[in-house]
Scaffold this motif. Structure first.
Motif, PDB file in Angstrom:
ATOM      1  N   PHE A  86       0.865  -1.181   0.000  1.00 34.68           N
ATOM      2  CA  PHE A  86       0.000   0.000   0.000  1.00 34.68           C
ATOM      3  C   PHE A  86       0.902   1.232   0.000  1.00 34.68           C
ATOM      4  CE2 PHE A  86       0.275  -1.659   4.341  1.00 34.68           C
ATOM      5  CZ  PHE A  86       0.766  -0.572   5.053  1.00 34.68           C
ATOM      6  N   GLN A  87       0.331   2.373  -0.300  1.00 35.18           N
ATOM      7  CA  GLN A  87       1.074   3.610  -0.488  1.00 35.18           C
ATOM      8  C   GLN A  87       1.824   4.024   0.773  1.00 35.18           C
ATOM      9  OE1 GLN A  87      -1.390   6.816  -1.903  1.00 35.18           O
ATOM     10  NE2 GLN A  87       0.057   8.408  -1.291  1.00 35.18           N
ATOM     11  N   ASP A  88       3.068   4.512   0.602  1.00 31.44           N
ATOM     12  CA  ASP A  88       3.818   5.086   1.719  1.00 31.44           C
ATOM     13  C   ASP A  88       3.152   6.384   2.161  1.00 31.44           C
ATOM     14  OD1 ASP A  88       5.697   3.050   1.675  1.00 31.44           O
ATOM     15  OD2 ASP A  88       6.985   4.108   0.242  1.00 31.44           O
ATOM     16  N   PHE A  89       3.383   6.745   3.424  1.00 32.44           N
ATOM     17  CA  PHE A  89       2.714   7.927   3.961  1.00 32.44           C
ATOM     18  C   PHE A  89       3.246   9.212   3.323  1.00 32.44           C
ATOM     19  CE2 PHE A  89       2.129  11.400   6.965  1.00 32.44           C
ATOM     20  CZ  PHE A  89       0.784  11.272   7.264  1.00 32.44           C
ATOM     21  N   ASP A  90       2.344  10.097   2.944  1.00 33.43           N
ATOM     22  CA  ASP A  90       2.670  11.455   2.519  1.00 33.43           C
ATOM     23  C   ASP A  90       1.461  12.328   2.833  1.00 33.43           C
ATOM     24  OD1 ASP A  90       0.785  11.378   0.299  1.00 33.43           O
ATOM     25  OD2 ASP A  90       2.272  10.229  -0.813  1.00 33.43           O
ATOM     26  N   LYS A  91       1.569  13.613   2.551  1.00 30.57           N
ATOM     27  CA  LYS A  91       0.507  14.540   2.948  1.00 30.57           C
ATOM     28  C   LYS A  91      -0.819  14.287   2.225  1.00 30.57           C
ATOM     29  CE  LYS A  91       2.079  18.094  -0.334  1.00 30.57           C
ATOM     30  NZ  LYS A  91       2.568  19.483  -0.466  1.00 30.57           N
ATOM     31  N   SER A  92      -0.766  13.599   1.088  1.00 32.84           N
ATOM     32  CA  SER A  92      -2.007  13.324   0.360  1.00 32.84           C
ATOM     33  C   SER A  92      -2.880  12.294   1.063  1.00 32.84           C
ATOM     34  CB  SER A  92      -1.694  12.841  -1.058  1.00 32.84           C
ATOM     35  OG  SER A  92      -1.101  11.552  -1.031  1.00 32.84           O
ATOM     36  N   ILE A  93      -2.260  11.500   1.948  1.00 36.87           N
ATOM     37  CA  ILE A  93      -3.006  10.449   2.638  1.00 36.87           C
ATOM     38  C   ILE A  93      -4.157  11.023   3.446  1.00 36.87           C
ATOM     39  CG2 ILE A  93      -2.864   8.750   4.501  1.00 36.87           C
ATOM     40  CD1 ILE A  93      -1.745   7.700   1.943  1.00 36.87           C
ATOM     41  N   LEU A  94      -3.910  12.143   4.124  1.00 38.65           N
ATOM     42  CA  LEU A  94      -4.946  12.740   4.968  1.00 38.65           C
ATOM     43  C   LEU A  94      -6.190  13.097   4.163  1.00 38.65           C
ATOM     44  CD1 LEU A  94      -2.745  15.069   7.218  1.00 38.65           C
ATOM     45  CD2 LEU A  94      -3.751  12.856   7.822  1.00 38.65           C
TER      46      LEU A  94
END
Length: 337
Positions: A73-81
């Motif tokens: 799954f996608q690594d954490f970045d600001k778009s996750i929120l």
């Protein structure tokens, strides 16, 4: 979600749909019993800390699986929120109110009042996912709610706080189911990303809230931490918390949000009637038992109609479902079931 993705979701085999539904039903049944044991039998003082334990277990399991490349799954970045909102809020609300209502209500009344989740899910799917339902399914929902009201009207253990928690839990569960279905089509998240980032975003605020309210201190100083049986039950509750959330996401992925809710109603049939004979906290009355039976009969009828529709393989019905979603949102904001 694109039209191709919608079609792929609609064409999941009947075996996958049924298997994911059975998996969710079994997980939901087991965690209700385990949580009831921890919170009622052992009188563990903090349902919030139990929920934190379930969140931490989810994070550990999924992070280890990601590191071992078992899942991706996608690594954490600001778009996750932005991608995940408002699921974290619904997740914590569902967790806390669910554990609180499990602690405060007898098993039969807990399962009866949970039937309102079906009505709430149906309403939210109409407004959020732009779905329509046949009249016969609506009538089944009316029967379910009517039975729940009859049973609750004669509840000899009525408590305002308990009923408030369970109805809030119904609302959070319904919203969580519908938005989970919607977010599963978000690029980069998928089933595992939804689970992981839900828990990651809310575990620290929940931990701080438990410390501020004194719940954390009560949990740490709980006297049964030296009891092997309690430790085992607490550990099983944490593990089953992860399993339940995964089963919900899996069932929502292969089915509709409403079908996931209906599966919970099937599970409630077993829980309610077992709770009459096991648990010792059910106060029998004929009015309550009649309402319980009406409610469960409506749930079975609704479940039967729903799964017959899903398993019929009618191209006309599948085309109708896609028509409901795609023309309303040409950009693919809403997902088909």
């Amino acid at each position: 979600m694109s039209a191709d993705a919608c079609q792929e979701t609609a064409e999941h085999s009947g075996l996958l749909k049924l298997s994911s539904a059975v998996f969710y039903a079994g997980s939901s049944f087991l965690i209700t019993v385990v949580n009831k044991t921890v919170l009622t039998s052992f009188r563990f003082p903090s349902y919030i800390c139990l929920g934190i334990g379930q969140m931490i277990t989810t994070l550990v399991v999924l992070y280890a699986a990601k590191m071992s490349k078992t899942v991706t799954f996608q690594d954490f970045d600001k778009s996750i929120l932005f991608k995940i909102f408002p699921l974290p809020l619904l997740y914590v609300g569902n967790h806390i109110t669910g554990l609180a209502s499990t602690k405060k209500l007898s098993l039969p009344m807990f399962t009866v009042l949970r039937k309102f989740t079906i009505l709430m899910t149906m309403i939210l799917e109409v407004y959020i996912l732009r779905k329509k339902f046949p009249k016969r399914l609506v009538y089944s929902v009316v029967a379910i709610v009517l039975g729940a009201m009859v049973a609750a009207s004669s509840d000899l253990a009525f408590d305002v706080e308990s009923y408030t928690f369970i109805l809030l839990n119904d609302a959070f569960t319904a919203a969580n189911s519908v938005y989970t279905k919607k977010k599963l089509g978000t690029e980069g998240l998928g089933k595992y990303g939804v689970l992981f980032y839900n828990a990651l975003i809310i575990v620290i605020p929940t931990l701080l809230a438990s410390a501020f309210t004194g719940d954390l201190h009560k949990a740490v100083t709980f006297e049964d931490w030296v009891t092997a049986t309690f430790i085992f039950c607490f550990f099983m509750s944490c593990v089953m918390g992860f399993v339940l959330m995964y089963s919900i996401v899996l069932c929502s992925y292969y089915n509709s949000a409403l079908t996931t809710t209906v599966v919970g109603a099937i599970k409630n049939v077993a829980v309610a009637y077992i709770g009459i004979f096991v648990g010792g906290d059910y106060l029998f009355s004929w009015t309550n038992f009649l309402g319980l039976s009406i409610c469960m009969s409506g749930g079975l009828a609704y479940s039967y109609l729903t799964f017959i529709q899903k398993s019929s393989g009618s191209n006309g019905e599948r085309t109708q479902e896609l028509r409901i979603h795609i023309p309303e949102d040409p950009k693919g904001e809403y997902s088909a079931n």
